[in-house]
Design a protein around this motif. Structure first.
Motif, PDB file in Angstrom:
ATOM      1  N   GLN A 178       0.833  -1.200   0.000  1.00 50.38           N
ATOM      2  CA  GLN A 178       0.000   0.000   0.000  1.00 50.38           C
ATOM      3  C   GLN A 178       0.871   1.255   0.000  1.00 50.38           C
ATOM      4  O   GLN A 178       0.654   2.205  -0.755  1.00 50.38           O
ATOM      5  CB  GLN A 178      -0.906  -0.025   1.246  1.00 50.38           C
ATOM      6  N   GLN A 179       1.886   1.230   0.864  1.00 50.80           N
ATOM      7  CA  GLN A 179       2.785   2.388   0.985  1.00 50.80           C
ATOM      8  C   GLN A 179       3.529   2.648  -0.336  1.00 50.80           C
ATOM      9  O   GLN A 179       3.586   3.783  -0.823  1.00 50.80           O
ATOM     10  CB  GLN A 179       3.783   2.089   2.110  1.00 50.80           C
ATOM     11  N   LEU A 180       4.076   1.598  -0.943  1.00 51.90           N
ATOM     12  CA  LEU A 180       4.838   1.769  -2.188  1.00 51.90           C
ATOM     13  C   LEU A 180       3.921   2.196  -3.336  1.00 51.90           C
ATOM     14  O   LEU A 180       4.311   2.990  -4.190  1.00 51.90           O
ATOM     15  CB  LEU A 180       5.556   0.460  -2.552  1.00 51.90           C
ATOM     16  N   THR A 181       2.685   1.674  -3.339  1.00 58.89           N
ATOM     17  CA  THR A 181       1.737   2.057  -4.388  1.00 58.89           C
ATOM     18  C   THR A 181       1.358   3.531  -4.244  1.00 58.89           C
ATOM     19  O   THR A 181       1.319   4.268  -5.229  1.00 58.89           O
ATOM     20  CB  THR A 181       0.476   1.163  -4.326  1.00 58.89           C
ATOM     21  N   ASP A 182       1.107   3.959  -2.989  1.00 55.27           N
ATOM     22  CA  ASP A 182       0.773   5.368  -2.754  1.00 55.27           C
ATOM     23  C   ASP A 182       1.921   6.264  -3.210  1.00 55.27           C
ATOM     24  O   ASP A 182       1.710   7.294  -3.851  1.00 55.27           O
ATOM     25  CB  ASP A 182       0.495   5.620  -1.265  1.00 55.27           C
ATOM     26  N   GLU A 183       3.151   5.865  -2.863  1.00 59.51           N
ATOM     27  CA  GLU A 183       4.317   6.676  -3.246  1.00 59.51           C
ATOM     28  C   GLU A 183       4.429   6.775  -4.761  1.00 59.51           C
ATOM     29  O   GLU A 183       4.676   7.838  -5.306  1.00 59.51           O
ATOM     30  CB  GLU A 183       5.603   6.046  -2.692  1.00 59.51           C
ATOM     31  N   ALA A 184       4.223   5.641  -5.443  1.00 52.05           N
ATOM     32  CA  ALA A 184       4.337   5.639  -6.915  1.00 52.05           C
ATOM     33  C   ALA A 184       3.240   6.509  -7.525  1.00 52.05           C
ATOM     34  O   ALA A 184       3.480   7.258  -8.474  1.00 52.05           O
ATOM     35  CB  ALA A 184       4.247   4.219  -7.445  1.00 52.05           C
ATOM     36  N   ASP A 185       2.018   6.434  -6.953  1.00 58.82           N
ATOM     37  CA  ASP A 185       0.902   7.212  -7.510  1.00 58.82           C
ATOM     38  C   ASP A 185       1.091   8.708  -7.276  1.00 58.82           C
ATOM     39  O   ASP A 185       0.605   9.532  -8.044  1.00 58.82           O
ATOM     40  CB  ASP A 185      -0.431   6.753  -6.892  1.00 58.82           C
ATOM     41  N   ASP A 186       1.798   9.068  -6.183  1.00 61.95           N
ATOM     42  CA  ASP A 186       2.015  10.483  -5.872  1.00 61.95           C
ATOM     43  C   ASP A 186       3.110  11.109  -6.724  1.00 61.95           C
ATOM     44  O   ASP A 186       3.217  12.324  -6.812  1.00 61.95           O
ATOM     45  CB  ASP A 186       2.411  10.647  -4.389  1.00 61.95           C
ATOM     46  N   PRO A 212       5.217  12.513  -9.807  1.00 56.79           N
ATOM     47  CA  PRO A 212       4.868  13.002 -11.144  1.00 56.79           C
ATOM     48  C   PRO A 212       5.341  11.973 -12.171  1.00 56.79           C
ATOM     49  O   PRO A 212       6.360  11.319 -11.957  1.00 56.79           O
ATOM     50  CB  PRO A 212       5.670  14.300 -11.273  1.00 56.79           C
ATOM     51  N   PRO A 213       4.585  11.815 -13.271  1.00 53.67           N
ATOM     52  CA  PRO A 213       4.921  10.776 -14.239  1.00 53.67           C
ATOM     53  C   PRO A 213       6.385  10.798 -14.661  1.00 53.67           C
ATOM     54  O   PRO A 213       7.005   9.759 -14.840  1.00 53.67           O
ATOM     55  CB  PRO A 213       3.999  11.084 -15.423  1.00 53.67           C
ATOM     56  N   SER A 214       6.961  11.997 -14.807  1.00 55.34           N
ATOM     57  CA  SER A 214       8.338  12.078 -15.303  1.00 55.34           C
ATOM     58  C   SER A 214       9.347  11.507 -14.317  1.00 55.34           C
ATOM     59  O   SER A 214      10.474  11.183 -14.678  1.00 55.34           O
ATOM     60  CB  SER A 214       8.686  13.536 -15.583  1.00 55.34           C
ATOM     61  N   ALA A 215       8.959  11.391 -13.030  1.00 54.21           N
ATOM     62  CA  ALA A 215       9.899  10.909 -12.020  1.00 54.21           C
ATOM     63  C   ALA A 215       9.772   9.413 -11.776  1.00 54.21           C
ATOM     64  O   ALA A 215      10.538   8.836 -11.034  1.00 54.21           O
ATOM     65  CB  ALA A 215       9.672  11.663 -10.707  1.00 54.21           C
ATOM     66  N   ARG A 216       8.794   8.783 -12.405  1.00 56.65           N
ATOM     67  CA  ARG A 216       8.593   7.361 -12.155  1.00 56.65           C
ATOM     68  C   ARG A 216       9.615   6.531 -12.905  1.00 56.65           C
ATOM     69  O   ARG A 216      10.007   6.872 -14.014  1.00 56.65           O
ATOM     70  CB  ARG A 216       7.179   6.930 -12.592  1.00 56.65           C
ATOM     71  N   SER A 217       9.966   5.428 -12.309  1.00 50.51           N
ATOM     72  CA  SER A 217      10.983   4.583 -12.944  1.00 50.51           C
ATOM     73  C   SER A 217      10.399   3.793 -14.102  1.00 50.51           C
ATOM     74  O   SER A 217      11.112   3.220 -14.888  1.00 50.51           O
ATOM     75  CB  SER A 217      11.574   3.626 -11.915  1.00 50.51           C
ATOM     76  N   SER A 218       9.095   3.754 -14.184  1.00 50.96           N
ATOM     77  CA  SER A 218       8.482   2.868 -15.174  1.00 50.96           C
ATOM     78  C   SER A 218       7.458   3.620 -16.011  1.00 50.96           C
ATOM     79  O   SER A 218       6.352   3.199 -16.170  1.00 50.96           O
ATOM     80  CB  SER A 218       7.801   1.707 -14.462  1.00 50.96           C
ATOM     81  N   THR A 219       7.872   4.767 -16.508  1.00 51.61           N
ATOM     82  CA  THR A 219       6.904   5.551 -17.258  1.00 51.61           C
ATOM     83  C   THR A 219       7.289   5.646 -18.727  1.00 51.61           C
ATOM     84  O   THR A 219       8.388   6.043 -19.069  1.00 51.61           O
ATOM     85  CB  THR A 219       6.821   6.981 -16.687  1.00 51.61           C
ATOM     86  N   ILE A 220       6.371   5.246 -19.550  1.00 51.65           N
ATOM     87  CA  ILE A 220       6.557   5.395 -20.983  1.00 51.65           C
ATOM     88  C   ILE A 220       5.976   6.752 -21.359  1.00 51.65           C
ATOM     89  O   ILE A 220       5.023   7.214 -20.745  1.00 51.65           O
ATOM     90  CB  ILE A 220       5.761   4.307 -21.748  1.00 51.65           C
ATOM     91  N   ARG A 221       6.541   7.343 -22.375  1.00 53.62           N
ATOM     92  CA  ARG A 221       6.027   8.659 -22.741  1.00 53.62           C
ATOM     93  C   ARG A 221       4.718   8.536 -23.502  1.00 53.62           C
ATOM     94  O   ARG A 221       4.678   8.603 -24.727  1.00 53.62           O
ATOM     95  CB  ARG A 221       7.090   9.400 -23.550  1.00 53.62           C
ATOM     96  N   VAL A 222       3.654   8.354 -22.723  1.00 51.84           N
ATOM     97  CA  VAL A 222       2.339   8.137 -23.324  1.00 51.84           C
ATOM     98  C   VAL A 222       1.908   9.352 -24.139  1.00 51.84           C
ATOM     99  O   VAL A 222       1.283   9.224 -25.183  1.00 51.84           O
ATOM    100  CB  VAL A 222       1.288   7.844 -22.224  1.00 51.84           C
ATOM    101  N   ALA A 223       2.280  10.536 -23.671  1.00 52.25           N
ATOM    102  CA  ALA A 223       1.847  11.755 -24.333  1.00 52.25           C
ATOM    103  C   ALA A 223       2.307  11.800 -25.787  1.00 52.25           C
ATOM    104  O   ALA A 223       1.698  12.449 -26.616  1.00 52.25           O
ATOM    105  CB  ALA A 223       2.387  12.969 -23.587  1.00 52.25           C
ATOM    106  N   GLU A 224       3.383  11.090 -26.060  1.00 50.69           N
ATOM    107  CA  GLU A 224       3.925  11.162 -27.424  1.00 50.69           C
ATOM    108  C   GLU A 224       3.286  10.144 -28.353  1.00 50.69           C
ATOM    109  O   GLU A 224       3.584  10.109 -29.530  1.00 50.69           O
ATOM    110  CB  GLU A 224       5.437  10.944 -27.384  1.00 50.69           C
TER     111      GLU A 224
END
Ligand SMILES: [Fe+2]
Ligand SMILES: [Fe+2]
Length: 176
Positions: free
Chosen positions: A146-154, A156-168
């Protein structure tokens, strides 16, 4: 799952099934690159959190109780987590319309299958014989998840280790 309180092994297996489902959805999404990019991000986040939980709560406790070749299983699993993180990081930096995302997910899926098979067929059965309080570990796992999920959700997308550039992804379909 029966109505008994889940053990950490039940919960880790449930995580494995969840990621397998996401890989299945990714394959079904085929030409929908935007959906695939979102699924790739979800796969990356789920695997990152799962690996963190295992390395924090599960592997160290188990390593204390195992020796010889059984202990080597934990060392190998930890090394494999490093490779998984590398593949997840490798998904970044590509926009989702590129075949590189699909290539990373394909290799990641094969690698996860191998890793999960070793955990479920070799490691977990040994752990179940150790007499550890696997229900208490399961409760700690739920809190940490729960704690790790909350941290990941908080984040910003650019700071996540697993973010694909969906906007593009909405880039011209004519590129195909
Ligand atoms: Fe693992
Ligand atoms: Fe696992």
């Amino acid at each position: 799952m029966a109505s008994r309180t889940p053990t950490i092994i039940d919960l880790l297996k449930a995580d494995h099934r969840e990621v397998e489902e996401l890989f299945g959805e990714f394959e079904k999404a085929e030409s929908d690159t935007r959906h695939q990019a979102m699924l790739a991000s979800q796969i990356g986040q789920a695997l990152t959190i799962h690996a963190e939980i295992e390395e924090t709560l599960f592997y160290p406790v188990v390593l204390n109780e195992l020796d010889g070749e059984d202990a080597d299983l934990i060392c190998e699993a930890t090394v494999e987590h490093g490779t998984l993180r590398g593949l997840i990081a490798g998904m970044n930096g590509h926009d989702a319309a590129q075949p590189m995302i699909q290539a990373h997910v394909t290799v990641l899926k094969e690698y996860v299958q191998h890793h999960v098979r070793e955990e479920e067929k070799e490691l977990f059965p040994k752990v179940e014989k150790l007499g550890l309080d696997l229900v208490a570990l399961g409760e700690r796992m739920l809190d940490l998840k729960q704690q790790l999920t909350d941290e990941a959700d908080d984040m910003p997308p650019s700071a996540r280790s697993s973010t694909i550039r969906v906007a593009e992804v909405s880039a011209p379909a004519s590129a195909r």
